[in-house]
Design a protein around this motif. Structure first.
Motif, short mmCIF file in Angstrom:
data_model
loop_
_atom_site.label_atom_id
_atom_site.label_comp_id
_atom_site.label_asym_id
_atom_site.label_seq_id
_atom_site.Cartn_x
_atom_site.Cartn_y
_atom_site.Cartn_z
N VAL A 296 0.76 -8.02 8.43
CA VAL A 296 0.23 -7.76 7.09
C VAL A 296 -0.71 -6.55 7.12
CG1 VAL A 296 -1.09 -8.67 5.16
CG2 VAL A 296 0.44 -10.17 6.44
N GLY A 297 -1.68 -6.57 8.04
CA GLY A 297 -2.63 -5.47 8.10
C GLY A 297 -2.04 -4.22 8.72
N GLY A 298 -1.25 -4.38 9.79
CA GLY A 298 -0.67 -3.21 10.44
C GLY A 298 0.29 -2.46 9.56
N ALA A 299 1.10 -3.20 8.80
CA ALA A 299 2.08 -2.55 7.93
C ALA A 299 1.40 -1.76 6.82
CB ALA A 299 3.01 -3.60 7.32
N ALA A 300 0.23 -2.22 6.39
CA ALA A 300 -0.46 -1.52 5.30
C ALA A 300 -0.81 -0.09 5.70
CB ALA A 300 -1.72 -2.29 4.91
N GLY A 301 -1.31 0.10 6.91
CA GLY A 301 -1.66 1.44 7.35
C GLY A 301 -0.45 2.32 7.58
N ILE A 302 0.58 1.76 8.21
CA ILE A 302 1.82 2.52 8.41
C ILE A 302 2.42 2.90 7.06
CG2 ILE A 302 4.16 2.39 9.35
CD1 ILE A 302 3.05 0.47 11.48
N ALA A 303 2.31 2.02 6.07
CA ALA A 303 2.84 2.30 4.75
C ALA A 303 2.16 3.50 4.10
CB ALA A 303 2.70 1.07 3.85
N LEU A 304 0.86 3.66 4.35
CA LEU A 304 0.15 4.81 3.80
C LEU A 304 0.72 6.12 4.34
CD1 LEU A 304 -3.50 3.45 3.93
CD2 LEU A 304 -2.22 4.02 1.87
N THR B 293 0.79 -1.23 0.00
CA THR B 293 0.00 0.00 0.00
C THR B 293 0.83 1.28 0.00
OG1 THR B 293 -0.15 -0.15 2.42
CG2 THR B 293 -1.99 -1.05 1.15
N MET B 294 2.15 1.19 0.13
CA MET B 294 2.96 2.40 0.22
C MET B 294 2.88 3.23 -1.06
SD MET B 294 6.74 2.78 1.91
CE MET B 294 7.55 1.65 0.78
N LEU B 295 2.59 2.59 -2.19
CA LEU B 295 2.52 3.32 -3.45
C LEU B 295 1.14 3.93 -3.71
CD1 LEU B 295 5.26 1.82 -4.04
CD2 LEU B 295 4.52 1.81 -6.43
N VAL B 296 0.13 3.55 -2.92
CA VAL B 296 -1.22 4.04 -3.19
C VAL B 296 -1.28 5.57 -3.21
CG1 VAL B 296 -3.58 4.13 -2.28
CG2 VAL B 296 -2.35 1.96 -2.35
N PRO B 297 -0.65 6.30 -2.25
CA PRO B 297 -0.71 7.76 -2.32
C PRO B 297 0.07 8.36 -3.49
CG PRO B 297 -0.09 7.01 -0.11
CD PRO B 297 0.04 5.84 -1.03
N LEU C 140 -2.60 9.46 7.99
CA LEU C 140 -2.79 9.64 9.43
C LEU C 140 -4.21 9.30 9.86
CD1 LEU C 140 -0.79 12.96 9.96
CD2 LEU C 140 -0.14 10.67 10.74
N VAL C 141 -5.18 9.55 8.99
CA VAL C 141 -6.57 9.19 9.30
C VAL C 141 -6.70 7.68 9.46
CG1 VAL C 141 -8.89 9.06 8.30
CG2 VAL C 141 -7.65 11.23 8.28
N MET C 142 -5.96 6.93 8.65
CA MET C 142 -6.07 5.47 8.67
C MET C 142 -5.14 4.82 9.69
SD MET C 142 -6.28 4.83 4.55
CE MET C 142 -6.95 3.19 4.70
N LEU C 143 -4.22 5.59 10.26
CA LEU C 143 -3.22 5.02 11.15
C LEU C 143 -3.81 4.41 12.42
CD1 LEU C 143 -0.24 4.51 11.67
CD2 LEU C 143 -0.09 6.78 12.71
N PRO C 144 -4.75 5.08 13.14
CA PRO C 144 -5.26 4.48 14.38
C PRO C 144 -5.86 3.09 14.17
CG PRO C 144 -5.90 6.78 14.25
CD PRO C 144 -5.32 6.43 12.92
N SER C 145 -6.61 2.93 13.10
CA SER C 145 -7.22 1.62 12.84
C SER C 145 -6.17 0.55 12.59
CB SER C 145 -8.16 1.74 11.64
OG SER C 145 -8.64 0.47 11.25
N THR C 146 -5.18 0.88 11.78
CA THR C 146 -4.18 -0.12 11.43
C THR C 146 -3.24 -0.43 12.59
OG1 THR C 146 -2.84 1.64 10.47
CG2 THR C 146 -4.25 0.41 8.98
#
Length: 455
Positions: A132-140, A16-20, A296-302
């Motif tokens: 897997v899931g936690g890294a996706a949010g941090i990657a964003l 997900t790091m490339l999504v933005p 940052l909006v997605m960080l708390p959830s991930t």
């Protein structure tokens, strides 16, 4: 475990790091939005759906460590190529090569039971699943910061360093396993599986732009479905099938695949739509914020994914995997309903998505545990590979369905999309609860001959 975790982390970040960076890549390589989207999402999605079951099968036959090392080598080479890509064509090809990274997950999951004591296996699986899931949010967040303050090529520099470290540690510390070299290849089954998955995923990819009822979409979809039907028929008759259909159709394993599909649908709808609402101009119904704010909006959830996975590991060890699977999907549905109802401010998006993060952690930890307790260890990588593909296909459905719903109106489409996600999550939770038949910590028995599922 550190080596395996680093490999899983490298996949989770690059996922997900490339999504933005889609818009930045589009401008930097002077290409269109469709080509940029293919480079970031579609190309690795398609290639991973084809390559992962093949790599998983090879891991069961020739040893998971050996195949994992080759996967990491190919992943590193593709990442370096992407970093230096001179044009969009080379970048798309490199990203397709990076699709092999999805095979890290089933190979790592299949290795855990051989390197940890039995009482710690569920905790180890929960750790890797949570990453897997936690890294996706941090990657964003990381991706947003990098593209806001530097070149998109630095995303691949970070990825290459992680993959190289995972490769070195895996070579040094992960013990070798023998696998089961007996048995031939299955080229016909491999070709049919590749054609089937490619057809369906291509239909989902081009549907929003070409129209869901266009001839091209229906040809791709029906062609893919026909290929998968042929694949199932070939596998049932093959002496050395790529995928033993018992690993798909047997109920306890099939429930895990269904749960993975449902989670992928809800999860990727969230990944696609929340950043879009956050970053879109106010004139179109969005908040007009930066990609860093979206992350940052997605960080708390991930951030809740990893501790939820650790908690699930303890529950699974005592009570089995049905409860985390059911509760996790139900929480994901509740989070989707909250997002559909309350989404007027960025902080509301962050708050309402918390149940999705917890649910993701629970389900991601329970999926390999469910497979571990029902599938012979000699077929664990193959079964986990099927499960990973189920989640990938669910992600394709969720992302493309979400994009289609908000295509004409972001303001009206956002709640509609998450009400759909709510129905999918709730239906999945009800099906898992009714059909999993979890029996806690039963001792598993291996059936004779080719039946590799433990009843």
């Amino acid at each position: 475990m550190t080596a395996l975790a680093l490999g899983v982390l490298s996949y989770g970040l690059m996922q997900t790091m490339l999504v933005p960076a889609i818009g930045i890549i589009q401008g930097g390589l002077h290409t269109g939005a469709t080509a940029a989207t293919w480079a970031v999402m579609s190309a690795p999605l398609l290639s991973s759906a084809i390559l992962t079951p093949v790599a998983s099968r090879l891991g069961d036959r020739f040893g998971r460590r050996r195949v994992l090392l080759w996967v990491l080598v190919a992943y590193l080479a593709a990442t370096i190529l992407a970093m230096a890509a001179p044009d969009i064509g080379v970048l798309i090809a490199a990203r397709a090569g990076q699709g092999i990274s999805l095979a890290i997950l089933p190979l790592a999951f299949g290795t855990v039971p051989s390197i940890l004591p039995a009482e710690r296996v569920h905790g180890g699986l929960g750790l890797l699943s949570g990453l897997v899931g936690g890294a996706a949010g941090i990657a964003l967040v990381c991706g947003g910061l990098i593209v806001d303050h530097g070149s998109w090529r630095w995303l691949f520099v970070v990825g290459a360093l992680l993959v190289a470290a995972a490769l070195i540690l895996t070579y040094r510390y992960v013990p070798a396993d023998d696998g089961q070299p007996a048995g031939g290849s299955d080229p016909i089954g491999t070709a049919l599986l590749a054609a089937g998955l490619a057809g369906i995923l291509l239909a989902l990819t081009v549907g929003p732009s070409n129209g869901w009822f266009s001839p091209a979409v229906w040809i791709l979809f029906l062609g893919g479905l026909s290929a998968l039907t042929g694949f199932a028929a070939v596998e049932r008759r093959s002496r050395h099938p790529l995928i033993d259909m018992e690993l798909v159709l047997h109920r306890p394993v099939g429930i895990a695949h269904l749960a993975a599909f449902v989670l992928g649908t809800v999860q990727f709808m969230y990944y696609v739509l929340v950043p879009r609402l956050t970053e879109s101009p106010r004139a179109t119904g969005g908040f007009g914020d930066s990609v860093t704010v979206a992350g940052l909006v997605m960080l708390p959830s991930t951030l809740l994914v990893l501790p939820a996975g650790a908690l699930a590991g303890r529950v699974i060890a005592q009570r089995g995997s049905r409860s985390p699977l059911t509760v996790g999907l139900l929480l994901a549905a509740i989070g989707a309903a909250m997002l559909a109802s309350v989404h007027g401010r960025p902080w509301q998006l962050a708050l309402c998505a918390l149940p999705i993060g917890i649910g993701t952690g629970l389900v991601m930890a329970a999926l390999p545990a469910q497979i571990h307790r029902t599938v012979d260890p000699a077929r664990a990588a193959t079964a986990n590979g099927i499960n990973t593909i189920a989640r990938t296909i669910g992600g394709a459905v969720g992302s493309q369905l979400g994009a289609a719903v908000v295509l004409n109106s972001l303001g009206a489409g956002f709640p509609a999309a998450f009400w759909i996600a709510t129905a999918v999550g709730a239906g999945g939770a009800a099906t898992v609860f009714a059909g999993s038949g979890d029996r806690g910590n039963d001792r598993r028995t291996t059936e004779p001959a080719r039946v590799t599922v433990r009843r």
